[in-house]
Design a protein around this motif. Structure first.
Motif, PDB file in Angstrom:
ATOM      1  N   GLN A  13      74.916-104.218 -12.109  1.00  0.00           N
ATOM      2  CA  GLN A  13      74.145-103.010 -11.846  1.00  0.00           C
ATOM      3  C   GLN A  13      73.064-102.869 -12.915  1.00  0.00           C
ATOM      4  OE1 GLN A  13      74.866-101.193  -8.963  1.00  0.00           O
ATOM      5  NE2 GLN A  13      76.176-102.995  -8.709  1.00  0.00           N
ATOM      6  N   ALA A  14      71.949-102.301 -12.544  1.00  0.00           N
ATOM      7  CA  ALA A  14      70.816-102.144 -13.473  1.00  0.00           C
ATOM      8  C   ALA A  14      71.237-101.441 -14.751  1.00  0.00           C
ATOM      9  CB  ALA A  14      69.677-101.386 -12.792  1.00  0.00           C
ATOM     10  N   GLU A  15      72.088-100.429 -14.628  1.00  0.00           N
ATOM     11  CA  GLU A  15      72.486 -99.670 -15.820  1.00  0.00           C
ATOM     12  C   GLU A  15      73.401-100.475 -16.760  1.00  0.00           C
ATOM     13  OE1 GLU A  15      75.224 -98.394 -12.404  1.00  0.00           O
ATOM     14  OE2 GLU A  15      73.068 -98.664 -12.653  1.00  0.00           O
ATOM     15  N   ASP A  16      73.932-101.599 -16.313  1.00  0.00           N
ATOM     16  CA  ASP A  16      74.803-102.425 -17.152  1.00  0.00           C
ATOM     17  C   ASP A  16      74.094-103.671 -17.688  1.00  0.00           C
ATOM     18  OD1 ASP A  16      77.302-103.000 -18.392  1.00  0.00           O
ATOM     19  OD2 ASP A  16      77.812-104.375 -16.764  1.00  0.00           O
ATOM     20  N   LYS A  17      72.824-103.825 -17.343  1.00  0.00           N
ATOM     21  CA  LYS A  17      72.091-105.040 -17.718  1.00  0.00           C
ATOM     22  C   LYS A  17      72.047-105.253 -19.235  1.00  0.00           C
ATOM     23  CE  LYS A  17      67.584-107.230 -17.343  1.00  0.00           C
ATOM     24  NZ  LYS A  17      66.210-107.068 -16.879  1.00  0.00           N
ATOM     25  N   GLU A  18      71.757-104.219 -19.999  1.00  0.00           N
ATOM     26  CA  GLU A  18      71.662-104.370 -21.460  1.00  0.00           C
ATOM     27  C   GLU A  18      72.989-104.793 -22.073  1.00  0.00           C
ATOM     28  OE1 GLU A  18      68.989-104.455 -23.521  1.00  0.00           O
ATOM     29  OE2 GLU A  18      67.913-104.395 -21.608  1.00  0.00           O
ATOM     30  N   LYS A  19      74.078-104.176 -21.624  1.00  0.00           N
ATOM     31  CA  LYS A  19      75.400-104.538 -22.151  1.00  0.00           C
ATOM     32  C   LYS A  19      75.763-105.960 -21.736  1.00  0.00           C
ATOM     33  CE  LYS A  19      80.090-103.016 -22.956  1.00  0.00           C
ATOM     34  NZ  LYS A  19      80.254-104.061 -23.910  1.00  0.00           N
ATOM     35  N   PHE A  20      75.416-106.343 -20.512  1.00  0.00           N
ATOM     36  CA  PHE A  20      75.658-107.699 -20.018  1.00  0.00           C
ATOM     37  C   PHE A  20      74.956-108.707 -20.929  1.00  0.00           C
ATOM     38  CE2 PHE A  20      74.499-111.372 -17.438  1.00  0.00           C
ATOM     39  CZ  PHE A  20      75.633-111.625 -16.682  1.00  0.00           C
ATOM     40  N   ILE A  21      73.695-108.460 -21.243  1.00  0.00           N
ATOM     41  CA  ILE A  21      72.929-109.364 -22.106  1.00  0.00           C
ATOM     42  C   ILE A  21      73.574-109.459 -23.482  1.00  0.00           C
ATOM     43  CG2 ILE A  21      70.726-109.653 -23.327  1.00  0.00           C
ATOM     44  CD1 ILE A  21      69.381-108.484 -20.744  1.00  0.00           C
ATOM     45  N   ARG A  22      73.908-108.328 -24.070  1.00  0.00           N
ATOM     46  CA  ARG A  22      74.516-108.302 -25.406  1.00  0.00           C
ATOM     47  C   ARG A  22      75.876-109.007 -25.406  1.00  0.00           C
ATOM     48  NH1 ARG A  22      72.577-109.108 -29.601  1.00  0.00           N
ATOM     49  NH2 ARG A  22      74.437-110.026 -30.382  1.00  0.00           N
ATOM     50  N   ASP A  23      76.702-108.734 -24.387  1.00  0.00           N
ATOM     51  CA  ASP A  23      78.012-109.382 -24.288  1.00  0.00           C
ATOM     52  C   ASP A  23      77.862-110.885 -24.142  1.00  0.00           C
ATOM     53  OD1 ASP A  23      79.177-106.874 -24.451  1.00  0.00           O
ATOM     54  OD2 ASP A  23      79.779-106.797 -22.334  1.00  0.00           O
ATOM     55  N   ASN A  24      76.873-111.307 -23.349  1.00  0.00           N
ATOM     56  CA  ASN A  24      76.600-112.727 -23.172  1.00  0.00           C
ATOM     57  C   ASN A  24      76.227-113.356 -24.510  1.00  0.00           C
ATOM     58  OD1 ASN A  24      75.485-115.240 -22.476  1.00  0.00           O
ATOM     59  ND2 ASN A  24      74.593-114.471 -20.610  1.00  0.00           N
ATOM     60  N   GLN A  25      75.303-112.760 -25.218  1.00  0.00           N
ATOM     61  CA  GLN A  25      74.876-113.290 -26.516  1.00  0.00           C
ATOM     62  C   GLN A  25      76.044-113.325 -27.499  1.00  0.00           C
ATOM     63  OE1 GLN A  25      71.502-110.625 -27.068  1.00  0.00           O
ATOM     64  NE2 GLN A  25      70.104-112.344 -26.769  1.00  0.00           N
ATOM     65  N   ASP A  26      76.848-112.284 -27.526  1.00  0.00           N
ATOM     66  CA  ASP A  26      77.996-112.247 -28.439  1.00  0.00           C
ATOM     67  C   ASP A  26      78.965-113.390 -28.147  1.00  0.00           C
ATOM     68  OD1 ASP A  26      76.967-109.994 -29.672  1.00  0.00           O
ATOM     69  OD2 ASP A  26      78.354-108.599 -28.694  1.00  0.00           O
ATOM     70  N   ALA A  27      79.225-113.651 -26.869  1.00  0.00           N
ATOM     71  CA  ALA A  27      80.159-114.722 -26.494  1.00  0.00           C
ATOM     72  C   ALA A  27      79.626-116.083 -26.921  1.00  0.00           C
ATOM     73  CB  ALA A  27      80.420-114.688 -24.981  1.00  0.00           C
ATOM     74  N   PHE A  28      78.326-116.340 -26.699  1.00  0.00           N
ATOM     75  CA  PHE A  28      77.760-117.630 -27.092  1.00  0.00           C
ATOM     76  C   PHE A  28      77.677-117.760 -28.606  1.00  0.00           C
ATOM     77  CE2 PHE A  28      76.885-118.027 -22.681  1.00  0.00           C
ATOM     78  CZ  PHE A  28      76.674-119.372 -22.439  1.00  0.00           C
ATOM     79  N   ASN A  29      77.327-116.686 -29.291  1.00  0.00           N
ATOM     80  CA  ASN A  29      77.276-116.724 -30.755  1.00  0.00           C
ATOM     81  C   ASN A  29      78.660-116.996 -31.334  1.00  0.00           C
ATOM     82  OD1 ASN A  29      74.574-116.181 -30.613  1.00  0.00           O
ATOM     83  ND2 ASN A  29      74.746-114.063 -31.281  1.00  0.00           N
TER      84      ASN A  29
END
Length: 177
Positions: A13-29
């Protein structure tokens, strides 16, 4: 002991996009820090293994899902499907949910959602041993190519490839009957 790996894939959902991006980056980091510690030099931009631009481009060009378990986000994925060909652009599981079968359950759900896809492709950096094990030993992918300075990915421009992962990326395929 069996883990509860009941998950659902929910369209992003559009409102979850920012958290999705941050969670993705955190997992890869997390994966890079596990492998290299503080000496890591594999970051795309602003201290991130996978840049915001890369994730946003994948979201725009594909279909993004949140991996949910007991109504909590535990990861995400992005696929791009064109007829019988599919690309797994991104798959991540939150580090606190690793080794519980969530990634595998999510992958199985993707295959069920897209039964028309007969060839799946994905890539992962050479140092992501956990991902390599997951794709080959759990999900049935095969390593078919190794992109590196001597054999660049034809989809990347030369400068982008050399800066992001000069040591290489594995490309995987999974063919279904």
């Amino acid at each position: 002991m069996m883990q509860n790996t009941e998950i659902t894939l929910v369209p992003l959902q559009a409102e979850d996009k920012e958290k999705f991006i941050r969670d993705n980056q955190d997992a890869f980091n997390y994966g890079a820090m596990e492998e290299f510690g503080l000496r890591d030099n594999h970051f795309e931009e602003d201290g991130e293994i996978i840049s915001r631009d890369t994730i946003e481009k994948s979201i725009a060009e594909g279909t993004a899902y949140r991996i949910m378990q007991e109504s909590q986000p535990v990861g995400g994925l992005i696929v791009k499907v064109d007829g019988s060909h599919g690309e797994l652009e991104i798959l991540f599981v939150s580090p606190n949910a690793h080794s519980k079968g969530i990634g595998y359950a999510a992958w199985c759900a993707v295959e069920k959602m897209y039964p028309e896809v007969k060839l799946w492709e994905t890539v992962t950096p050479y140092f992501e041993k956990r991902n390599i094990h997951f794709y080959v030993n759990r999900c049935g992918f095969h390593i078919v190519e190794f992109f590196n300075a001597h054999h660049p990915d034809p989809k990347d421009d030369e400068e982008e490839h050399d800066e992001q992962f000069p040591e290489g990326m594995f490309r995987f395929e999974k063919r279904l009957p």
